[in-house]
Write an enzyme that holds these catalytic residues in place. Sequence first.
Site, PDB file in Angstrom:
ATOM      1  N   TYR A   1       4.010   6.525  10.077  1.00  0.00           N
ATOM      2  CA  TYR A   1       3.142   5.405   9.699  1.00  0.00           C
ATOM      3  C   TYR A   1       3.935   4.311   8.979  1.00  0.00           C
ATOM      4  O   TYR A   1       3.738   3.125   9.224  1.00  0.00           O
ATOM      5  CB  TYR A   1       1.993   5.913   8.818  1.00  0.00           C
ATOM      6  CG  TYR A   1       0.905   4.888   8.603  1.00  0.00           C
ATOM      7  CD1 TYR A   1      -0.119   4.730   9.533  1.00  0.00           C
ATOM      8  CD2 TYR A   1       0.904   4.066   7.475  1.00  0.00           C
ATOM      9  CE1 TYR A   1      -1.114   3.778   9.359  1.00  0.00           C
ATOM     10  CE2 TYR A   1      -0.078   3.108   7.276  1.00  0.00           C
ATOM     11  CZ  TYR A   1      -1.088   2.976   8.224  1.00  0.00           C
ATOM     12  OH  TYR A   1      -2.068   2.027   8.045  1.00  0.00           O
TER      13      TYR A   1
ATOM     14  N   HIS B   1       0.851  -1.200   0.000  1.00  0.00           N
ATOM     15  CA  HIS B   1       0.000   0.000   0.000  1.00  0.00           C
ATOM     16  C   HIS B   1       0.880   1.240   0.000  1.00  0.00           C
ATOM     17  O   HIS B   1       1.743   1.395   0.857  1.00  0.00           O
ATOM     18  CB  HIS B   1      -0.920   0.012   1.232  1.00  0.00           C
ATOM     19  CG  HIS B   1      -2.123  -0.855   1.066  1.00  0.00           C
ATOM     20  ND1 HIS B   1      -3.303  -0.625   1.725  1.00  0.00           N
ATOM     21  CD2 HIS B   1      -2.337  -1.948   0.286  1.00  0.00           C
ATOM     22  CE1 HIS B   1      -4.199  -1.538   1.364  1.00  0.00           C
ATOM     23  NE2 HIS B   1      -3.636  -2.354   0.505  1.00  0.00           N
TER      24      HIS B   1
ATOM     25  N   PRO C   1      -4.241   0.588  18.869  1.00  0.00           N
ATOM     26  CA  PRO C   1      -3.979   0.097  17.517  1.00  0.00           C
ATOM     27  C   PRO C   1      -4.050   1.150  16.406  1.00  0.00           C
ATOM     28  O   PRO C   1      -3.683   0.858  15.266  1.00  0.00           O
ATOM     29  CB  PRO C   1      -5.062  -0.968  17.320  1.00  0.00           C
ATOM     30  CG  PRO C   1      -6.125  -0.644  18.298  1.00  0.00           C
ATOM     31  CD  PRO C   1      -5.470   0.029  19.451  1.00  0.00           C
TER      32      PRO C   1
ATOM     33  N   LYS D   1       0.942   0.034  15.086  1.00  0.00           N
ATOM     34  CA  LYS D   1       2.337  -0.057  15.505  1.00  0.00           C
ATOM     35  C   LYS D   1       2.684  -1.272  16.370  1.00  0.00           C
ATOM     36  O   LYS D   1       3.860  -1.624  16.502  1.00  0.00           O
ATOM     37  CB  LYS D   1       2.732   1.208  16.301  1.00  0.00           C
ATOM     38  CG  LYS D   1       2.866   2.440  15.439  1.00  0.00           C
ATOM     39  CD  LYS D   1       4.140   2.394  14.613  1.00  0.00           C
ATOM     40  CE  LYS D   1       4.107   3.290  13.406  1.00  0.00           C
ATOM     41  NZ  LYS D   1       4.029   2.638  12.118  1.00  0.00           N
TER      42      LYS D   1
ATOM     43  N   TYR E   1      -9.215   5.678   7.397  1.00  0.00           N
ATOM     44  CA  TYR E   1      -9.326   6.035   8.812  1.00  0.00           C
ATOM     45  C   TYR E   1     -10.322   7.190   8.883  1.00  0.00           C
ATOM     46  O   TYR E   1     -10.064   8.260   8.328  1.00  0.00           O
ATOM     47  CB  TYR E   1      -7.977   6.495   9.377  1.00  0.00           C
ATOM     48  CG  TYR E   1      -6.930   5.400   9.511  1.00  0.00           C
ATOM     49  CD1 TYR E   1      -6.141   5.015   8.427  1.00  0.00           C
ATOM     50  CD2 TYR E   1      -6.732   4.765  10.734  1.00  0.00           C
ATOM     51  CE1 TYR E   1      -5.180   4.016   8.561  1.00  0.00           C
ATOM     52  CE2 TYR E   1      -5.767   3.767  10.880  1.00  0.00           C
ATOM     53  CZ  TYR E   1      -4.997   3.399   9.798  1.00  0.00           C
ATOM     54  OH  TYR E   1      -4.053   2.416   9.927  1.00  0.00           O
TER      55      TYR E   1
HETATM   56  P1  FAD Z   1       1.447 -11.642  21.798  1.00  0.00           P
HETATM   57  O1  FAD Z   1       0.997 -11.708  20.397  1.00  0.00           O
HETATM   58  O2  FAD Z   1       0.478 -11.264  22.860  1.00  0.00           O
HETATM   59  O3  FAD Z   1       2.087 -13.060  22.153  1.00  0.00           O
HETATM   60  C1  FAD Z   1       2.414 -13.444  23.459  1.00  0.00           C
HETATM   61  C2  FAD Z   1       2.274 -14.946  23.602  1.00  0.00           C
HETATM   62  O4  FAD Z   1       2.674 -15.333  24.905  1.00  0.00           O
HETATM   63  C3  FAD Z   1       0.838 -15.404  23.438  1.00  0.00           C
HETATM   64  O5  FAD Z   1       0.772 -16.420  22.452  1.00  0.00           O
HETATM   65  C4  FAD Z   1       0.429 -15.884  24.802  1.00  0.00           C
HETATM   66  O6  FAD Z   1      -0.481 -16.955  24.768  1.00  0.00           O
HETATM   67  C5  FAD Z   1       1.776 -16.301  25.387  1.00  0.00           C
HETATM   68  N1  FAD Z   1       1.807 -16.280  26.855  1.00  0.00           N
HETATM   69  C6  FAD Z   1       1.234 -15.401  27.698  1.00  0.00           C
HETATM   70  N2  FAD Z   1       1.485 -15.719  28.978  1.00  0.00           N
HETATM   71  C7  FAD Z   1       2.232 -16.830  28.961  1.00  0.00           C
HETATM   72  C8  FAD Z   1       2.794 -17.650  29.965  1.00  0.00           C
HETATM   73  N3  FAD Z   1       2.623 -17.364  31.264  1.00  0.00           N
HETATM   74  N4  FAD Z   1       3.510 -18.724  29.603  1.00  0.00           N
HETATM   75  C9  FAD Z   1       3.694 -19.022  28.286  1.00  0.00           C
HETATM   76  N5  FAD Z   1       3.180 -18.286  27.284  1.00  0.00           N
HETATM   77  C10 FAD Z   1       2.462 -17.202  27.620  1.00  0.00           C
HETATM   78  N6  FAD Z   1      -1.665  -4.273  16.696  1.00  0.00           N
HETATM   79  C11 FAD Z   1      -1.758  -3.632  15.559  1.00  0.00           C
HETATM   80  O7  FAD Z   1      -0.730  -3.130  15.087  1.00  0.00           O
HETATM   81  N7  FAD Z   1      -2.972  -3.547  14.901  1.00  0.00           N
HETATM   82  C12 FAD Z   1      -4.113  -4.145  15.414  1.00  0.00           C
HETATM   83  O8  FAD Z   1      -5.174  -4.104  14.814  1.00  0.00           O
HETATM   84  C13 FAD Z   1      -4.043  -4.818  16.622  1.00  0.00           C
HETATM   85  N8  FAD Z   1      -5.129  -5.396  17.177  1.00  0.00           N
HETATM   86  C14 FAD Z   1      -5.017  -6.042  18.377  1.00  0.00           C
HETATM   87  C15 FAD Z   1      -6.133  -6.634  18.973  1.00  0.00           C
HETATM   88  C16 FAD Z   1      -6.025  -7.296  20.214  1.00  0.00           C
HETATM   89  C17 FAD Z   1      -7.256  -7.931  20.853  1.00  0.00           C
HETATM   90  C18 FAD Z   1      -4.759  -7.340  20.872  1.00  0.00           C
HETATM   91  C19 FAD Z   1      -4.630  -8.033  22.236  1.00  0.00           C
HETATM   92  C20 FAD Z   1      -3.661  -6.756  20.267  1.00  0.00           C
HETATM   93  C21 FAD Z   1      -3.768  -6.100  19.022  1.00  0.00           C
HETATM   94  N9  FAD Z   1      -2.665  -5.510  18.392  1.00  0.00           N
HETATM   95  C22 FAD Z   1      -2.778  -4.862  17.237  1.00  0.00           C
HETATM   96  C23 FAD Z   1      -1.355  -5.574  18.935  1.00  0.00           C
HETATM   97  C24 FAD Z   1      -0.511  -6.680  18.301  1.00  0.00           C
HETATM   98  O9  FAD Z   1      -1.314  -7.756  17.968  1.00  0.00           O
HETATM   99  C25 FAD Z   1       0.545  -7.022  19.317  1.00  0.00           C
HETATM  100  O10 FAD Z   1       1.384  -5.878  19.471  1.00  0.00           O
HETATM  101  C26 FAD Z   1       1.380  -8.242  18.948  1.00  0.00           C
HETATM  102  O11 FAD Z   1       0.590  -9.405  19.048  1.00  0.00           O
HETATM  103  C27 FAD Z   1       2.583  -8.347  19.876  1.00  0.00           C
HETATM  104  O12 FAD Z   1       3.203  -9.573  19.718  1.00  0.00           O
HETATM  105  P2  FAD Z   1       3.870 -10.310  20.949  1.00  0.00           P
HETATM  106  O13 FAD Z   1       4.437 -11.556  20.372  1.00  0.00           O
HETATM  107  O14 FAD Z   1       4.739  -9.355  21.673  1.00  0.00           O
HETATM  108  O15 FAD Z   1       2.666 -10.623  21.958  1.00  0.00           O
HETATM  109  C1  DHB Z   2      -5.519  -2.852  11.086  1.00  0.00           C
HETATM  110  C2  DHB Z   2      -5.474  -2.506  12.388  1.00  0.00           C
HETATM  111  C3  DHB Z   2      -5.002  -1.258  12.737  1.00  0.00           C
HETATM  112  O1  DHB Z   2      -4.925  -0.898  14.006  1.00  0.00           O
HETATM  113  C4  DHB Z   2      -4.602  -0.350  11.792  1.00  0.00           C
HETATM  114  O2  DHB Z   2      -4.183   0.876  12.177  1.00  0.00           O
HETATM  115  C5  DHB Z   2      -4.639  -0.710  10.494  1.00  0.00           C
HETATM  116  C6  DHB Z   2      -5.112  -1.971  10.134  1.00  0.00           C
HETATM  117  C7  DHB Z   2      -6.035  -4.192  10.717  1.00  0.00           C
HETATM  118  O3  DHB Z   2      -6.359  -4.987  11.612  1.00  0.00           O
HETATM  119  O4  DHB Z   2      -6.128  -4.481   9.525  1.00  0.00           O
END
Ligand code: FAD
Ligand code: DHB
Length: 398
Positions: free
Chosen positions: A391, A79, A299, A303, A207
């Site tokens: 962005y 994009h 979100p 980021k 957005y």
């Molecule tokens: P996570 O993806 O949370 O992974 C952590 C892992 O550790 C999980 O699989 C969990 O099960 C595991 N874990 C937890 N505790 C334990 C334990 N005690 N022992 C063993 N394993 C454990 N970001 C965006 O940029 N855009 C979005 O639209 C967006 N939507 C989101 C929606 C939701 C509901 C959430 C919660 C987050 C969203 N985010 C979004 C943020 C993005 O998804 C996260 O920043 C990203 O997942 C971070 O990755 P991570 O691996 O650090 O953490």
């Molecule tokens: C999506 C989520 C976001 O927070 C964003 O800024 C852009 C895209 C998505 O889930 O596609």
Amino acid sequence: MPEASASLRTQVVIVGAGPAGLLLGQLLARGGVDALILERQSADYVLGRIRAGVLEQGSVEVLGEAGVGQRLLAEGLPHEGIELAFDGQRHRIDLAALTGRRVTVYGQTEVTRDLMQARAQAGLRTVYEATDVSLHGFDGNSPVVRWRAGGRAHEARCDYIAGCDGFHGVARASVPTGALRTFERVYPFGWLGVLCDTPPVSDELIYANHPRGFALCSMRSRTRSRYYVQCGLDERVQDWSDDRFFDELRSRLDAEAAERLVTGPSIEKSIAPLRSFVAEPMRFGRLLLAGDAAHIVPPTGAKGLNLAIADVRNLARALIASCRHGDEADLETYSARSLRRVWKAVRFSWWMTTLMHRFPETGEFDQRIQEAELGYLVGSRAASTALAENYTGLPFEN
Ligand code: FAD
Ligand code: DHB
């Protein structure tokens, strides 16, 4: 009879098999460092969580360097712009023209799937459904991680523990209180998200700032859409039928987009609260935090996943230098270097959230300020460039 327990040794124990943990495992393996990953959930559960969808150019490069860029390159949607909708009109921000950079739409679930596959192919071990994970001795030279799986107690001795276990994980919670400083802002609304197999309403993300609240039109592919609307924190998913959701979304879009919106049955629907959170520092002796375990952003600026990838890029290099060459210089500076960039993304995400949402306490003055800022943003090349630069992703080292 006491149950048998099993003990093993590895260089790094990674807690969490989300994108941060899996990418760290992949980069360490390629750098010749042995690691074990422990995950609380099943692999299917992890793959079923619908989260982020936009990758910065730098994130795409890191995934390529990690050897998991093939499907991303073939199926990811590049994009070169985004659209901001307000006051009944849409305004394009030309990311590519303003910065020479672009983003790629590719779901977090797909990044996770690619990393899981690479790990399985290389014969590397991930323990899923590991319960009661506990961390010990990371303030000394011989950390130990204990857990239960398959009805048995297990432990691994290691040189380092990487806390990649998200916001609610055990790693940050294991740090003694007083050794950690936290910063937090909780926003007075959430996002209600819907995934459905319909063509996206537009080629680019929209957005929208609207008197009824924020809305975002995103996508996962040319046939799968992801839509969000700002909602109250007291809302319940079961109160939102697909029809009610799409009526609300349509009401927040400009007439042309509203007309073009194709609706269909949702295949996922969930509410996420919005929060900014940072824990400092990101290192305690031989425990290192990365991704959501250390920080959360709302979100709006897309980021969260990108920050996790940037942390892991730094952390992998630092752990490889220490484990392979006994060079700890990069580990010493890991926290400070990561936090500099983290805070810039926290600022950008807070700013974009503030600009695009309706706050319950917003008065007429704040409303006019928001309108003036949106007008300035789309009318000034300097202001548009600042948005585009953040962005598409700031440089890894800054
Ligand atoms: P996570 O993806 O949370 O992974 C952590 C892992 O550790 C999980 O699989 C969990 O099960 C595991 N874990 C937890 N505790 C334990 C334990 N005690 N022992 C063993 N394993 C454990 N970001 C965006 O940029 N855009 C979005 O639209 C967006 N939507 C989101 C929606 C939701 C509901 C959430 C919660 C987050 C969203 N985010 C979004 C943020 C993005 O998804 C996260 O920043 C990203 O997942 C971070 O990755 P991570 O691996 O650090 O953490
Ligand atoms: C999506 C989520 C976001 O927070 C964003 O800024 C852009 C895209 C998505 O889930 O596609």
